[in-house]
Structures are given as structure tokens and as C-alpha cells.
Scaffold this motif. Structure first.
Motif, PDB file in Angstrom:
ATOM      1  N   SER A  89      32.970  42.728  43.425  1.00 33.31           N
ATOM      2  CA  SER A  89      33.690  41.630  44.091  1.00 33.31           C
ATOM      3  C   SER A  89      34.234  40.597  43.106  1.00 33.31           C
ATOM      4  CB  SER A  89      32.786  40.947  45.120  1.00 33.31           C
ATOM      5  OG  SER A  89      31.633  40.407  44.482  1.00 33.31           O
ATOM      6  N   ASP A  90      33.616  40.474  41.944  1.00 34.61           N
ATOM      7  CA  ASP A  90      34.067  39.474  40.970  1.00 34.61           C
ATOM      8  C   ASP A  90      35.101  40.027  39.992  1.00 34.61           C
ATOM      9  OD1 ASP A  90      32.371  37.555  42.040  1.00 34.61           O
ATOM     10  OD2 ASP A  90      30.714  38.073  40.702  1.00 34.61           O
ATOM     11  N   ASN A  91      35.485  41.272  40.155  1.00 32.35           N
ATOM     12  CA  ASN A  91      36.436  41.892  39.234  1.00 32.35           C
ATOM     13  C   ASN A  91      37.718  42.238  39.982  1.00 32.35           C
ATOM     14  OD1 ASN A  91      37.863  43.490  37.384  1.00 32.35           O
ATOM     15  ND2 ASN A  91      35.993  44.358  36.509  1.00 32.35           N
ATOM     16  N   SER A  92      38.748  41.443  39.780  1.00 31.38           N
ATOM     17  CA  SER A  92      40.006  41.638  40.505  1.00 31.38           C
ATOM     18  C   SER A  92      40.775  42.860  40.022  1.00 31.38           C
ATOM     19  CB  SER A  92      40.882  40.378  40.368  1.00 31.38           C
ATOM     20  OG  SER A  92      41.190  40.129  38.999  1.00 31.38           O
TER      21      SER A  92
END
Length: 219
Positions: A89-92
Motif C-alpha cells: 500500500s505504501d508503494n505507488s
């Protein structure tokens, strides 16, 4: 116990001999480390397809070497896809596609068998319905002109996906392909041979452990 199981399997299914021989060599060579998980030669920000994402372990290996990698992960199992979305979720740069991918759009009934979920051998009451996205539609929608690395481990779905990539003229956009061909039926040996023959028009096989893992690189 494992040796006994292999012996029994071979006695019942002698057509699996190439798989068992290759698996023995794979383990002896420690090929998982020396072949499958070596990505130092990728560009700084490679475009990667993880087809058969499961829990995201393979994508983790790529990210450990290339933390800026742009990765598309395909995982049709709703629970695993949910966990993957949470995990990354924190890696676009990582996109989770909750679907299978194949030669044409549709639906599949897949066995609910963790990392071995497959459209083959599913038992009634132990399945889930998965969306199948056309690989041509995916490449077009994502505007993928070049893909640095593709991993395919989809429990028999490779016999549909790879011909789709080849017939749609997309295979030559892939620089490096790692695929696990599966052997659930004796007829699949001929299917694998036919796919490999077509792959040779655009790619060269750089290493192979039959029905375990193999790698192809664009010529």
C-alpha cells in the motif's frame, strides 16, 4: 518419505519422469538462488510483471535489488489480492490486479488451493470464480511498449497466456521471461514443445530445468 512419494508418482505416472529428473537437478544446483532470483542486471527502474503473485515473495526479491521497480502483480484469489494490496500500500509503483490474465477475457473456476490454485483438477465446493483479463487489453490499457522482466507461475494457465502473447505480437516486447511450465497431463509435454518452438523466433532459452523453471531472453 519424499523419495518414496516420488517413486510412487513415477510408477503411476511414468510420463512425469522429465519433471522429477529436472527437480533433482534443480535442487542439486541450488538453482533457485543461482538462476531464478538473480536480478542485478535489470535497469534502475525496470517494468516487471509478476503473474501469479500469491503472497508477493517474488516481487519482494525484485524490490530488494531494484527498489524503484514498476511492478504489475496479477493475483486472482481475492484474499491473496487483498493481502497484496495491504502489503504494498505504501508503494505507488506497484499495482495489484485482482484477476487472472490470459489470451482472451472471461471467467475461470479455480481451485482454492493457496499457491497451487488452478483451473485444472478443481473439486466441486472448493473453488472460486476469477475474472480473466485479456493480455492484449492489459498491454494496451497500460501502454506497455517494453517489459524488462516477466515471471509466470500460474498452474497451467501458461498454456493459454503464452500463445496469447505470441499470437498478439506482444512477446517481442518482453526482454526477459521466466516461466514455470506445469505437467498435470501427459499431453502438456507436446503443448510445451509447441510454445517453446514459437518462442525461439524471438527469444533464446538461457537455462532450463524442464517443468520446473526456465528463462528466455529476447534476441
Amino acid at each position: 518419505m519424499a523419495s518414496l512419494k516420488r517413486w510412487i508418482d513415477l510408477k503411476r505416472n511414468p510420463w512425469k519422469a522429465p519433471l522429477h529428473k529436472a527437480m533433482k537437478a534443480w535442487k542439486a544446483d541450488k538453482a533457485s538462488d543461482s538462476h531464478l532470483l538473480t536480478y542485478d542486471d535489470l535497469p534502475d527502474q525496470p517494468v516487471v510483471l509478476d503473474i501469479g503473485g500469491y503472497e508477493g515473495g517474488w516481487s519482494d526479491v525484485v524490490l530488494a535489488t531494484r527498489p524503484s521497480a514498476i511492478i504489475h502483480v496479477f493475483e486472482p484469489h481475492p484474499e491473496f489480492a487483498k493481502e497484496l494490496r495491504h502489503k504494498f500500500s505504501d508503494n505507488s509503483n506497484i499495482t495489484i490486479h485482482e484477476c487472472a490474465i490470459g489470451s482472451k477475457p472471461g471467467q475461470l473456476e479455480l481451485s482454492d488451493s493457496a499457491d497451487a490454485s488452478s483451473a485444472f483438477g478443481a473439486k466441486p465446493g472448493q473453488t472460486y470464480t476469477a475474472e480473466v483479463r485479456s493480455v492484449a487489453d492489459f498491454f494496451a490499457a497500460s501502454d506497455l511498449q517494453e517489459v524488462d522482466l516477466v515471471k509466470i507461475n500460474i498452474e497451467g494457465g501458461e498454456y493459454d497466456l503464452l500463445p496469447g502473447l505470441i499470437n498478439d505480437g506482444l512477446i517481442d516486447r518482453i526482454k526477459r521471461l521466466q516461466v514455470q511450465f506445469h505437467l498435470f497431463d501427459p499431453s502438456w509435454s507436446l503443448q510445451r514443445d509447441a510454445i517453446r518452438e514459437k518462442l525461439e523466433a524471438t527469444h533464446a532459452c538461457v537455462w532450463c530445468y524442464t517443468f520446473v523453471w526456465e528463462e528466455w531472453r529476447r534476441k
